[in-house]
Motif scaffolding. Structure first.
Motif, PDB file in Angstrom:
ATOM      1  N   THR A 229      24.565  17.810  37.928  1.00 44.58           N
ATOM      2  CA  THR A 229      23.679  17.043  38.900  1.00 44.58           C
ATOM      3  C   THR A 229      22.668  16.469  38.220  1.00 44.58           C
ATOM      4  O   THR A 229      21.491  16.070  38.645  1.00 44.58           O
ATOM      5  N   GLY A 230      22.700  16.513  36.821  1.00 40.88           N
ATOM      6  CA  GLY A 230      21.760  15.837  36.204  1.00 40.88           C
ATOM      7  C   GLY A 230      21.101  16.651  34.969  1.00 40.88           C
ATOM      8  O   GLY A 230      20.465  16.228  33.830  1.00 40.88           O
ATOM      9  N   SER A 231      21.206  17.928  34.925  1.00 41.81           N
ATOM     10  CA  SER A 231      20.627  18.752  33.804  1.00 41.81           C
ATOM     11  C   SER A 231      21.445  19.279  32.964  1.00 41.81           C
ATOM     12  O   SER A 231      23.106  19.181  33.383  1.00 41.81           O
ATOM     13  N   GLY A 232      21.489  19.805  31.824  1.00 38.38           N
ATOM     14  CA  GLY A 232      22.347  20.232  30.974  1.00 38.38           C
ATOM     15  C   GLY A 232      22.409  19.700  29.383  1.00 38.38           C
ATOM     16  O   GLY A 232      22.105  18.733  29.418  1.00 38.38           O
ATOM     17  N   ALA A 233      22.761  20.617  28.599  1.00 38.78           N
ATOM     18  CA  ALA A 233      22.481  20.160  27.095  1.00 38.78           C
ATOM     19  C   ALA A 233      23.352  21.027  26.168  1.00 38.78           C
ATOM     20  O   ALA A 233      23.680  21.849  26.469  1.00 38.78           O
ATOM     21  N   LEU A 234      24.095  20.122  25.217  1.00 38.08           N
ATOM     22  CA  LEU A 234      24.907  20.665  24.249  1.00 38.08           C
ATOM     23  C   LEU A 234      24.166  20.861  23.016  1.00 38.08           C
ATOM     24  O   LEU A 234      23.380  19.850  22.351  1.00 38.08           O
ATOM     25  N   ILE A 235      24.424  22.015  22.346  1.00 34.79           N
ATOM     26  CA  ILE A 235      23.950  22.230  20.786  1.00 34.79           C
ATOM     27  C   ILE A 235      25.127  22.227  20.310  1.00 34.79           C
ATOM     28  O   ILE A 235      25.767  23.313  20.329  1.00 34.79           O
ATOM     29  N   LEU A 236      25.263  21.791  18.729  1.00 33.92           N
ATOM     30  CA  LEU A 236      26.197  22.085  17.795  1.00 33.92           C
ATOM     31  C   LEU A 236      25.382  22.423  16.706  1.00 33.92           C
ATOM     32  O   LEU A 236      24.302  22.022  16.278  1.00 33.92           O
ATOM     33  N   SER A 323      21.801  23.962  10.500  1.00 34.98           N
ATOM     34  CA  SER A 323      21.512  22.395  11.010  1.00 34.98           C
ATOM     35  C   SER A 323      21.997  22.231  12.667  1.00 34.98           C
ATOM     36  O   SER A 323      22.999  22.789  12.884  1.00 34.98           O
ATOM     37  N   CYS A 324      21.245  21.605  13.475  1.00 38.48           N
ATOM     38  CA  CYS A 324      21.610  21.350  14.934  1.00 38.48           C
ATOM     39  C   CYS A 324      21.495  20.279  15.395  1.00 38.48           C
ATOM     40  O   CYS A 324      20.438  19.438  15.056  1.00 38.48           O
ATOM     41  N   GLY A 325      22.501  19.936  16.106  1.00 40.76           N
ATOM     42  CA  GLY A 325      22.404  18.745  16.866  1.00 40.76           C
ATOM     43  C   GLY A 325      22.534  18.896  18.455  1.00 40.76           C
ATOM     44  O   GLY A 325      23.219  19.738  18.807  1.00 40.76           O
ATOM     45  N   ILE A 326      21.581  18.143  19.148  1.00 42.04           N
ATOM     46  CA  ILE A 326      21.322  18.376  20.373  1.00 42.04           C
ATOM     47  C   ILE A 326      21.491  16.870  20.980  1.00 42.04           C
ATOM     48  O   ILE A 326      21.087  16.104  20.762  1.00 42.04           O
ATOM     49  N   ALA A 327      22.201  17.234  22.297  1.00 40.88           N
ATOM     50  CA  ALA A 327      22.376  16.209  23.145  1.00 40.88           C
ATOM     51  C   ALA A 327      22.323  16.549  24.687  1.00 40.88           C
ATOM     52  O   ALA A 327      22.687  17.666  25.027  1.00 40.88           O
ATOM     53  N   ALA A 328      21.691  15.765  25.417  1.00 31.64           N
ATOM     54  CA  ALA A 328      21.459  16.161  26.990  1.00 31.64           C
ATOM     55  C   ALA A 328      22.134  15.227  27.735  1.00 31.64           C
ATOM     56  O   ALA A 328      22.134  13.973  27.592  1.00 31.64           O
ATOM     57  N   ILE A 329      22.497  15.697  28.718  1.00 28.33           N
ATOM     58  CA  ILE A 329      23.035  15.044  30.002  1.00 28.33           C
ATOM     59  C   ILE A 329      22.204  13.964  30.476  1.00 28.33           C
ATOM     60  O   ILE A 329      22.603  12.890  31.036  1.00 28.33           O
ATOM     61  N   SER A 330      20.872  13.996  30.234  1.00 23.83           N
ATOM     62  CA  SER A 330      20.079  12.973  30.810  1.00 23.83           C
ATOM     63  C   SER A 330      20.201  11.747  29.929  1.00 23.83           C
ATOM     64  O   SER A 330      19.836  10.636  30.445  1.00 23.83           O
ATOM     65  N   ALA A 343      26.089  14.829  20.680  1.00 25.25           N
ATOM     66  CA  ALA A 343      25.526  15.875  19.712  1.00 25.25           C
ATOM     67  C   ALA A 343      26.061  15.917  18.321  1.00 25.25           C
ATOM     68  O   ALA A 343      25.392  16.578  17.343  1.00 25.25           O
ATOM     69  N   ASP A 344      27.258  15.350  18.137  1.00 27.35           N
ATOM     70  CA  ASP A 344      27.773  15.331  16.888  1.00 27.35           C
ATOM     71  C   ASP A 344      26.925  14.487  15.979  1.00 27.35           C
ATOM     72  O   ASP A 344      26.851  14.569  14.550  1.00 27.35           O
ATOM     73  N   THR A 345      26.490  13.319  16.800  1.00 26.61           N
ATOM     74  CA  THR A 345      25.939  12.261  15.670  1.00 26.61           C
ATOM     75  C   THR A 345      24.538  12.854  15.647  1.00 26.61           C
ATOM     76  O   THR A 345      23.992  12.479  14.486  1.00 26.61           O
ATOM     77  N   ALA A 346      23.874  13.694  16.508  1.00 27.32           N
ATOM     78  CA  ALA A 346      22.545  14.186  16.026  1.00 27.32           C
ATOM     79  C   ALA A 346      22.913  15.208  14.994  1.00 27.32           C
ATOM     80  O   ALA A 346      21.883  15.502  14.183  1.00 27.32           O
ATOM     81  N   LEU A 347      23.811  16.133  14.832  1.00 27.03           N
ATOM     82  CA  LEU A 347      24.057  17.029  13.985  1.00 27.03           C
ATOM     83  C   LEU A 347      24.327  16.348  12.589  1.00 27.03           C
ATOM     84  O   LEU A 347      23.662  16.815  11.575  1.00 27.03           O
ATOM     85  N   TYR A 348      24.954  15.145  12.610  1.00 26.36           N
ATOM     86  CA  TYR A 348      25.050  14.446  11.331  1.00 26.36           C
ATOM     87  C   TYR A 348      23.802  14.112  10.911  1.00 26.36           C
ATOM     88  O   TYR A 348      23.496  14.138   9.538  1.00 26.36           O
ATOM     89  N   ASP A 349      23.081  13.374  11.769  1.00 27.85           N
ATOM     90  CA  ASP A 349      21.584  12.964  11.110  1.00 27.85           C
ATOM     91  C   ASP A 349      20.826  14.333  10.875  1.00 27.85           C
ATOM     92  O   ASP A 349      20.040  13.952   9.698  1.00 27.85           O
TER      93      ASP A 349
END
Length: 384
Positions: A229-236, A323-330, A343-349
């Motif tokens: 419903t709007g919350s949630g985050a993925l970490i690679l 190293s961690c890449g984080i992306a949120a549903i927001s 999240a993969d893009t953030a991890l690459y960075d």
């Protein structure tokens, strides 16, 4: 039971259960021939074998649980030993009522032992066959307790040469036969359900770390993201310089590093978060109730814990970093493919800018990465 053991020679519990049924079979044959056979065979030997059958059935459960001790073996033989001592050393053996009470009491003792063992098993693995086995032996216990009560309140006539044909005695005997008949399929169902559960677990988990595998993670996380419903985050997560660890110290040390990181991650996860090993040195965590800020705090704390891990080698211990890449549903909306790509893009960075850091995805970062390299990109497929 014999066929079960033939098909699976490592399943030695079938040997105990097969021997148990062989004892029951001979017992019933001898009991049916009670009017024709000597008392020593149709009463003494028959009842002793029946008690041995219950002891072996219980011992098979102990073997099924993987924990047989010498005291367990002694307990499984206690019924037949007590019976034969009673038969040879006491005058009460001549009384059908005394024999009935003793046999029933020993049956209750073995039934309680079976129920206790199955309850312990059910705590370890939730198989439906455990519940039915507990129910069956509970009924069996109640039946024999009732039998003792009936003998005490309305004793059987002494000196009968055949099995008593009083209504309650016959019905309780029938219950015992039905219990033995249903025990076998129930035991076979236990083995079958455990085998199925092991195969399913093997198909859904990573054999090295014990975490769920990529396929299960992707399926579960996608369902949770789409229901968000709007919350949630993925970490690679990606262990830094892992290839160097393998090349320098060998794959066994690399495996130790993977297990150590998996343990560190597992110790800090709470329901309903899900996590998995999704690649060689790559792990993923989906936190359905987290924001980007909460996920970042978690990643930072985990990175510090990983720095404290020491992997022993023949030389100096190895220090780990991640190293961690984080992306949120927001930022991405409830679309799992977009969330995973972000999240993969953030991890690459994070890897590109020095490793051992946590980077949170932003749309600005995405545009910079794909427009900066060549000045153009397929925005229809790349831009979130």
């Amino acid at each position: 039971m014999a066929l079960g053991w033939t098909a699976s020679r490592n399943s030695s519990h079938f040997v105990y259960w097969g021997a148990s049924y062989a004892a029951f079979l001979v017992t019933m044959i001898l009991l049916m021939g009670r009017a024709l056979l000597p008392d020593a065979m149709s009463i003494g030997f028959a009842n002793g074998l029946g008690l041995l059958g219950y002891g072996l059935a219980w011992l098979g459960l102990k073997k099924f649980a993987g924990r047989i001790t010498s005291s367990d073996i002694a307990f499984s033989l206690s019924g037949i030993v007590i019976w034969f001592l009673f038969a040879t050393l006491t005058k009460q053996y001549e009384s059908i009522n005394a024999r009935t009470i003793l046999i029933s009491a020993l049956n209750v003792a073995f039934s309680f032992a079976v129920i206790r063992e199955v309850r312990l098993l059910r705590q370890q693995e939730p198989l439906s066959s455990y519940t039915s086995l507990i129910g069956m032996f509970s009924i069996h216990s109640v039946s024999h307790i009732a039998r003792i009560g009936l003998v005490l309140t309305a004793p059987l006539p002494e000196g009968s040469d055949a099995l008593p044909r009083y209504g309650w005695y016959v019905w309780i005997g029938l219950e015992a036969a039905i219990s033995m008949a249903f025990m076998g399929p129930n035991l076979l169902a236990m083995h079958s359900q455990r085998t199925e559960r092991k195969l399913r677990t093997a198909a859904e988990t990573d054999s090295l770390t014990g975490l769920c595998n990529r396929r299960i993670f992707m399926k579960s996380a996608k369902q949770m993201v789409e229901a968000s419903t709007g919350s949630g985050a993925l970490i690679l997560f990606d262990l830094d310089h892992f290839k160097s660890i393998n090349d320098t110290h060998g794959h066994s040390v690399g495996d130790m590093a993977l297990v150590a990181f998996a343990d560190a991650l597992s110790a800090r996860i709470q329901e309903p978060d899900i996590f998995a090993r999704v690649g060689g040195e790559e792990f993923a965590l989906y936190m359905p109730h987290a924001s980007a800020g909460i996920a970042t705090s978690f990643a930072s704390h985990l990175r510090q814990c990983v720095r404290d891990i020491n992997i022993p080698t023949n030389d100096q211990p190895i220090k780990l970093s991640v190293s961690c890449g984080i992306a949120a549903i927001s930022e991405t909306g409830p679309n799992f493919e977009l969330l995973l790509t972000a999240a993969d893009t953030a991890l690459y960075d994070a890897k590109r800018t020095g490793r051992d850091r946590a980077v949170v995805f932003s749309k600005a970062m995405r545009l910079k990465m794909f427009l900066g390299a060549s000045g153009t990109s397929n925005l229809d497929s790349m831009v979130i």
